[in-house]
Design a protein around this motif. Structure first.
Motif, PDB file in Angstrom:
ATOM      1  N   GLY A  40       0.811  -1.214   0.000  1.00 21.79           N
ATOM      2  CA  GLY A  40       0.000   0.000   0.000  1.00 21.79           C
ATOM      3  C   GLY A  40       0.844   1.264   0.000  1.00 21.79           C
ATOM      4  N   ILE A  41       2.076   1.167  -0.481  1.00 22.54           N
ATOM      5  CA  ILE A  41       2.953   2.350  -0.506  1.00 22.54           C
ATOM      6  C   ILE A  41       2.694   3.158  -1.789  1.00 22.54           C
ATOM      7  N   ALA A  42       2.945   2.539  -2.933  1.00 23.10           N
ATOM      8  CA  ALA A  42       2.709   3.259  -4.192  1.00 23.10           C
ATOM      9  C   ALA A  42       1.272   3.035  -4.656  1.00 23.10           C
ATOM     10  N   SER A  43       0.744   4.020  -5.383  1.00 25.77           N
ATOM     11  CA  SER A  43      -0.619   3.841  -5.883  1.00 25.77           C
ATOM     12  C   SER A  43      -0.609   3.076  -7.204  1.00 25.77           C
ATOM     13  N   ASN A  44       0.394   3.317  -8.011  1.00 24.31           N
ATOM     14  CA  ASN A  44       0.560   2.552  -9.251  1.00 24.31           C
ATOM     15  C   ASN A  44       2.028   2.589  -9.670  1.00 24.31           C
ATOM     16  N   ALA A  45       2.394   1.694 -10.552  1.00 26.66           N
ATOM     17  CA  ALA A  45       3.813   1.603 -10.917  1.00 26.66           C
ATOM     18  C   ALA A  45       4.001   1.181 -12.361  1.00 26.66           C
ATOM     19  N   VAL A  46       5.175   1.588 -12.872  1.00 26.00           N
ATOM     20  CA  VAL A  46       5.621   1.103 -14.174  1.00 26.00           C
ATOM     21  C   VAL A  46       6.873   0.275 -13.902  1.00 26.00           C
ATOM     22  N   ALA A  47       6.934  -0.925 -14.453  1.00 28.34           N
ATOM     23  CA  ALA A  47       8.145  -1.741 -14.352  1.00 28.34           C
ATOM     24  C   ALA A  47       8.772  -1.760 -15.739  1.00 28.34           C
ATOM     25  N   GLY A  48       9.918  -1.118 -15.889  1.00 27.44           N
ATOM     26  CA  GLY A  48      10.574  -1.028 -17.199  1.00 27.44           C
ATOM     27  C   GLY A  48      11.711  -2.030 -17.311  1.00 27.44           C
ATOM     28  N   GLU A  49      11.798  -2.675 -18.446  1.00 23.96           N
ATOM     29  CA  GLU A  49      12.882  -3.639 -18.691  1.00 23.96           C
ATOM     30  C   GLU A  49      13.304  -3.598 -20.152  1.00 23.96           C
ATOM     31  N   VAL A  50      14.614  -3.572 -20.373  1.00 27.55           N
ATOM     32  CA  VAL A  50      15.103  -3.545 -21.745  1.00 27.55           C
ATOM     33  C   VAL A  50      15.318  -4.972 -22.284  1.00 27.55           C
ATOM     34  N   ASN A  51      15.577  -5.910 -21.386  1.00 27.89           N
ATOM     35  CA  ASN A  51      15.884  -7.283 -21.835  1.00 27.89           C
ATOM     36  C   ASN A  51      14.658  -8.182 -21.776  1.00 27.89           C
ATOM     37  N   LYS A  52      14.554  -9.028 -22.785  1.00 24.01           N
ATOM     38  CA  LYS A  52      13.346  -9.844 -22.946  1.00 24.01           C
ATOM     39  C   LYS A  52      13.091 -10.780 -21.748  1.00 24.01           C
TER      40      LYS A  52
END
Ligand code: SAM
Length: 256
Positions: A40-52
């Motif tokens: 319950g810390i962040a309200s929403n997130a983006v998880a970015g990754e360059v490798n497959k």
């Protein structure tokens, strides 16, 4: 069930304000964003990754945790995965300082609207401190932690309000006079960290003992080397060890 994360990731999570939107760049298995949402810390997130591979692992983790509506897993290089003004906080952890700096430099336009950077370089943390200072980010905190015999530095930065007002570029002084009497040059302020120098912890001292031991090993390798520049290199490392020792001894003497 709440995902289990390392002490290092927990210390990073402790820097994330409540109800913010966060981008975790180089998220690997998306453990940090999953934890931040589950707690319950962040309200929403983006998880970015360059490798497959890591991108697929992140997508799997988010699906298993049934958090697809809260965590957007995106495939792409560095800050390419986010829009300007999209997130409040950016985390970049578990990679070298030079890579972190190149990700930040390449995505400068995406830093608009970002209120906090949480950066955890595995090596070359001085490059990250220099970059922050040169690009209008105020280092608001830093921490050295030890986990499983490894040392990690966590750097937290906020946009530097002085930059626009006075167009002042460098926030850190050329020298820092420690209460114990030693004058630390900027090169070492950036290397060891301005807060760490003022509030050294036992993990900080252990890290620098470990770093000096590593430098001693390089010196003995150079002593056996026949390379033309070995002597000069050795001299400069010996001087660096002396400087680091002087700072650490002085700080240790001043410990309560
Ligand atoms: N952030 C996680 C952590 O601290 O535990 C994972 C760290 S993992 C060692 C580094 C990750 O960064 C890898 O999964 C790698 O694929 C990813 N990575 C490296 N360069 C990247 C870039 N330019 N953009 C996005 N991800 C990157």
């Amino acid at each position: 069930m709440t995902v289990l994360i390392s002490k290092r990731l927990q210390r990073i999570a402790a820097q994330i304000p409540y109800e913010c939107s966060v981008a975790d760049i180089g998220s690997d298995h998306a453990l940090l964003p999953t934890y931040l949402i589950q707690k319950g810390i962040a309200s929403n997130a983006v998880a970015g990754e360059v490798n497959k591979g890591p991108f697929e692992a992140a997508a799997r983790q988010v699906k298993q945790s049934k958090l697809e509506t809260r965590i957007d897993v995106r495939h792409g290089d560095g800050l390419d995965v986010i829009q300007k003004d999209e997130v409040d906080v950016i985390c970049i952890a578990g990679m070298g300082g030079s890579l972190i700096v190149s990700i930040l430099s390449a995505g400068m336009d995406k830093l608009h609207g970002v209120k906090k950077l949480v950066l955890q370089p595995n090596v070359a943390e001085e490059r990250v401190r220099e970059w922050l200072d040169d690009h209008g980010w105020f280092l608001s905190g830093e921490e050295v932690i030890e986990e499983d015999g490894k040392f990690y530095v966590i750097l937290v930065a906020i946009p530097n309000p002085l930059v626009e007002e006075h167009m002042q570029k460098e926030l850190y002084p050329a020298t820092l006079h420690l209460p114990c009497g030693v004058l630390v040059q900027r090169q070492y302020i950036m290397l060891m960290g301005p807060y760490c120098l003022q509030y050294p912890t036992s993990d900080f001292f252990r890290k620098w003992e470990w770093e000096m031991a590593k430098l001693h090993r390089v010196v003995s390798q150079l002593s056996q080397s026949e390379r033309e520049d070995a002597g000069k290199k050795k001299e400069s490392i010996v001087q660096k060890i002396k400087d680091l020792e002087e700072v650490c001894l002085c700080l240790q003497k001043a410990q309560p």
